[in-house]
Design a protein around this motif. Structure first.
Motif, PDB file in Angstrom:
ATOM      1  N   UNK A 209      -6.797  -8.741  14.433  1.00 31.86           N
ATOM      2  CA  UNK A 209      -6.609  -8.942  15.874  1.00 31.86           C
ATOM      3  C   UNK A 209      -5.690 -10.115  16.203  1.00 31.86           C
ATOM      4  N   UNK A 210      -5.845 -11.214  15.533  1.00 33.50           N
ATOM      5  CA  UNK A 210      -5.103 -12.411  15.909  1.00 33.50           C
ATOM      6  C   UNK A 210      -4.074 -12.848  14.872  1.00 33.50           C
ATOM      7  N   UNK A 211      -4.099 -12.233  13.698  1.00 32.89           N
ATOM      8  CA  UNK A 211      -3.056 -12.497  12.707  1.00 32.89           C
ATOM      9  C   UNK A 211      -2.924 -11.274  11.818  1.00 32.89           C
ATOM     10  N   UNK A 212      -1.741 -11.084  11.266  1.00 36.10           N
ATOM     11  CA  UNK A 212      -1.483  -9.903  10.450  1.00 36.10           C
ATOM     12  C   UNK A 212      -2.071 -10.053   9.054  1.00 36.10           C
ATOM     13  N   UNK A 213      -2.362  -8.919   8.445  1.00 35.06           N
ATOM     14  CA  UNK A 213      -2.833  -8.894   7.072  1.00 35.06           C
ATOM     15  C   UNK A 213      -1.638  -8.956   6.137  1.00 35.06           C
ATOM     16  N   UNK A 214      -1.667  -9.887   5.171  1.00 32.84           N
ATOM     17  CA  UNK A 214      -0.593 -10.060   4.199  1.00 32.84           C
ATOM     18  C   UNK A 214      -1.124  -9.690   2.817  1.00 32.84           C
ATOM     19  N   UNK A 215      -0.755  -8.539   2.263  1.00 34.63           N
ATOM     20  CA  UNK A 215      -1.220  -8.192   0.919  1.00 34.63           C
ATOM     21  C   UNK A 215      -0.666  -9.148  -0.140  1.00 34.63           C
ATOM     22  N   UNK A 216      -1.489  -9.507  -1.115  1.00 36.18           N
ATOM     23  CA  UNK A 216      -1.030 -10.386  -2.188  1.00 36.18           C
ATOM     24  C   UNK A 216       0.114  -9.757  -2.973  1.00 36.18           C
ATOM     25  N   UNK A 217       0.106  -8.439  -3.095  1.00 39.56           N
ATOM     26  CA  UNK A 217       1.138  -7.775  -3.885  1.00 39.56           C
ATOM     27  C   UNK A 217       2.523  -7.935  -3.285  1.00 39.56           C
ATOM     28  N   UNK A 218       2.632  -8.368  -2.020  1.00 43.09           N
ATOM     29  CA  UNK A 218       3.944  -8.569  -1.397  1.00 43.09           C
ATOM     30  C   UNK A 218       4.547  -9.922  -1.742  1.00 43.09           C
ATOM     31  N   UNK A 219       3.748 -10.830  -2.300  1.00 38.76           N
ATOM     32  CA  UNK A 219       4.240 -12.165  -2.643  1.00 38.76           C
ATOM     33  C   UNK A 219       5.011 -12.095  -3.959  1.00 38.76           C
ATOM     34  N   UNK A 220       6.134 -12.791  -4.032  1.00 35.94           N
ATOM     35  CA  UNK A 220       6.957 -12.778  -5.243  1.00 35.94           C
ATOM     36  C   UNK A 220       6.122 -13.105  -6.475  1.00 35.94           C
ATOM     37  N   UNK A 221       6.260 -12.262  -7.487  1.00 38.57           N
ATOM     38  CA  UNK A 221       5.581 -12.497  -8.743  1.00 38.57           C
ATOM     39  C   UNK A 221       4.143 -12.043  -8.804  1.00 38.57           C
ATOM     40  N   UNK A 222       3.638 -11.440  -7.718  1.00 40.80           N
ATOM     41  CA  UNK A 222       2.227 -11.054  -7.682  1.00 40.80           C
ATOM     42  C   UNK A 222       1.985  -9.566  -7.908  1.00 40.80           C
ATOM     43  N   UNK A 223       2.987  -8.728  -7.738  1.00 41.42           N
ATOM     44  CA  UNK A 223       2.754  -7.293  -7.879  1.00 41.42           C
ATOM     45  C   UNK A 223       2.193  -6.964  -9.257  1.00 41.42           C
ATOM     46  N   UNK A 224       2.702  -7.635 -10.295  1.00 42.56           N
ATOM     47  CA  UNK A 224       2.303  -7.298 -11.657  1.00 42.56           C
ATOM     48  C   UNK A 224       0.941  -7.867 -12.044  1.00 42.56           C
ATOM     49  N   UNK A 225       0.377  -8.754 -11.209  1.00 43.91           N
ATOM     50  CA  UNK A 225      -0.925  -9.320 -11.554  1.00 43.91           C
ATOM     51  C   UNK A 225      -1.983  -9.047 -10.478  1.00 43.91           C
ATOM     52  N   UNK A 226      -1.682  -8.118  -9.548  1.00 47.67           N
ATOM     53  CA  UNK A 226      -2.603  -7.835  -8.446  1.00 47.67           C
ATOM     54  C   UNK A 226      -3.146  -6.410  -8.542  1.00 47.67           C
ATOM     55  N   UNK A 227      -4.464  -6.298  -8.418  1.00 50.19           N
ATOM     56  CA  UNK A 227      -5.144  -5.010  -8.303  1.00 50.19           C
ATOM     57  C   UNK A 227      -5.517  -4.860  -6.827  1.00 50.19           C
ATOM     58  N   UNK A 228      -4.798  -4.029  -6.096  1.00 51.21           N
ATOM     59  CA  UNK A 228      -5.033  -3.869  -4.667  1.00 51.21           C
ATOM     60  C   UNK A 228      -6.011  -2.719  -4.437  1.00 51.21           C
ATOM     61  N   UNK A 229      -7.048  -2.981  -3.639  1.00 52.49           N
ATOM     62  CA  UNK A 229      -8.093  -2.001  -3.365  1.00 52.49           C
ATOM     63  C   UNK A 229      -8.200  -1.791  -1.860  1.00 52.49           C
ATOM     64  N   UNK A 230      -8.293  -0.532  -1.451  1.00 51.57           N
ATOM     65  CA  UNK A 230      -8.578  -0.233  -0.048  1.00 51.57           C
ATOM     66  C   UNK A 230      -9.288   1.111   0.019  1.00 51.57           C
ATOM     67  N   UNK A 231      -9.554   1.552   1.250  1.00 51.40           N
ATOM     68  CA  UNK A 231     -10.267   2.823   1.412  1.00 51.40           C
ATOM     69  C   UNK A 231     -10.042   3.374   2.805  1.00 51.40           C
ATOM     70  N   UNK A 232     -10.521   4.600   2.994  1.00 47.75           N
ATOM     71  CA  UNK A 232     -10.328   5.301   4.261  1.00 47.75           C
ATOM     72  C   UNK A 232     -11.457   5.081   5.248  1.00 47.75           C
ATOM     73  N   UNK A 233     -12.640   4.715   4.768  1.00 49.47           N
ATOM     74  CA  UNK A 233     -13.832   4.723   5.614  1.00 49.47           C
ATOM     75  C   UNK A 233     -13.720   3.888   6.871  1.00 49.47           C
ATOM     76  N   UNK A 234     -13.280   2.649   6.739  1.00 52.75           N
ATOM     77  CA  UNK A 234     -13.230   1.748   7.886  1.00 52.75           C
ATOM     78  C   UNK A 234     -12.086   2.110   8.830  1.00 52.75           C
TER      79      UNK A 234
END
Length: 387
Positions: A209-234
């Protein structure tokens, strides 16, 4: 069951209190603002896609182990559309039985006995069990009111030779804290300097609502060390379908898949087709979802504050954390156990999400993912508590 025995059980197991409080809601006719599920279904077109899949025989038998190709492609498209992240749907996307299984499979795949996992406290309740099942040790970074922001110096001080990964939940359940870009980049820098993996629980990614979500995988050097998890339910208000996903490098996804196949093997066949449709809904859907929930958040925040609760306004999720000390209350577990009979409302004590029960002793969480008239009715009932 006696109250003292019940209290001991609830302080030790967060999952128990959800079942207990939902049962009390039914028994007393209370408004259930405890468990986090909407009281209306999601888009009819998505429900129809599930029905069509069932009636046409799509997904009624075992789906492919990694998930149906249509959904893996839709997840990859979603990551590119919203975050500019490119994932190969064939090797870098895995479909799971909700985010809960995704997190469990990731931790079981990536941890060895004796490893340490740093996680934000209060925790989503499955984290504690998942880390324990992997034979690892949880190391809490406690988020403290009123803002529940992570102390980055404290975070770095918690790292030892045994630290294997950080488990990051943002938007954060139960507090509603959403990491800023600066915080995300600082935590990412710590992960890179100490060669740590990061497992990110992003199930509330579209509920900010008041700030955007920033995925860690978007940060330089993090894609190869990040396991991103999400789902449809919410995001789509079909929490019972249990469709989640993991994105990461081929090596990470393969490791998680190897563990996942011995958990559920596969799940949610027809619903995978429907979620593939849902992920391609227009931008207006996602914007309207967040706007409607922000209106409900503001309604609850003002109403609870007027009654006398100290309100910690969330930046995301559909939960709002309050403190009951201003009402003259000293123990949130006792308060929540008595609330259905006292006011006809169910809420959850945050103490069940903490190792340090004192840290959350007077905190109470309300879910606001309900129809506005239900929230108004709950606030009306809670007025009996007003100071």
């Amino acid at each position: 069951m006696t109250r003292p025995l019940l209290n001991r059980r609830l302080h030790g197991l967060g999952t128990s209190i959800f079942a207990e409080m939902s049962a009390r809601a039914v028994a007393t006719g209370a408004v259930n603002l405890g468990q986090g599920f909407p009281d209306v279904d999601g888009p009819p077109s998505v429900a129809q896609a599930a029905a069509t899949a069932i009636m046409t025989g799509h997904g009624n038998q075992y789906p492919p182990g990694p998930g149906i190709p249509e959904l893996r492609a839709a997840v990859a498209d979603h990551q590119r559309r919203f975050y500019g992240l490119a994932y190969d749907p064939g090797t870098e996307v895995l479909i799971t039985a909700g985010a809960t299984e995704a997190i469990a499979a990731a931790l079981l795949a990536l941890l060895e006995p004796g490893d340490e996992v740093i996680a934000f406290e209060p925790y989503y309740d499955s984290y504690v069990a998942n880390i324990a099942m992997a034979g690892a040790t949880r190391v809490p970074l406690t988020l403290r009111p009123p803002a529940f922001r992570p102390d980055l110096a404290e975070l770095e001080s918690l790292i030892t030779a045994r630290t294997r990964l950080m488990l990051i939940n943002s938007p954060h359940n139960p507090t509603g804290m959403v990491l800023t870009r600066a915080e995300t980049e600082a935590i990412a820098d710590i992960a890179k300097r100490h060669d740590l993996l990061v497992v990110t629980d992003e199930v509330y990614e579209h509920l900010t609502y008041d700030r955007e979500h920033i995925p860690f995988a978007t940060v330089d050097g993090m894609r190869e060390r990040t396991v991103s998890v999400s789902s449809a339910g919410k995001t789509f208000s079909f929490t019972g379908w249990k469709v989640g996903w993991v994105t990461g490098t081929p090596e990470i996804v393969n490791a998680v898949r190897t563990t996942k196949q011995f958990l559920t093997f596969v799940a949610s066949g027809p619903f995978q087709y429907a979620v593939a449709e849902a992920l391609r809904l227009p931008d207006e859907y996602f914007a309207t979802l967040a706007s409607d929930l922000k209106t409900k958040r503001d309604l609850m925040a003002q109403g609870l504050s007027d009654i006398g609760f100290e309100v910690y306004q969330p930046d995301g999720t559909y939960f709002i954390t309050t403190d009951i000390a201003r009402l003259g209350e000293k123990d949130a577990v006792e308060f929540c156990l008595g609330l259905p009979e006292r006011a006809g409302v169910v809420a959850i004590p945050n103490a069940v999400f903490y190792d340090d029960k004192e840290a959350g002793r007077t905190q109470v969480r309300f879910a606001f993912c309900k129809r506005q008239e239900i929230l108004e009715e709950a606030l009306s009932r809670l007025e009996v508590l007003a100071y």
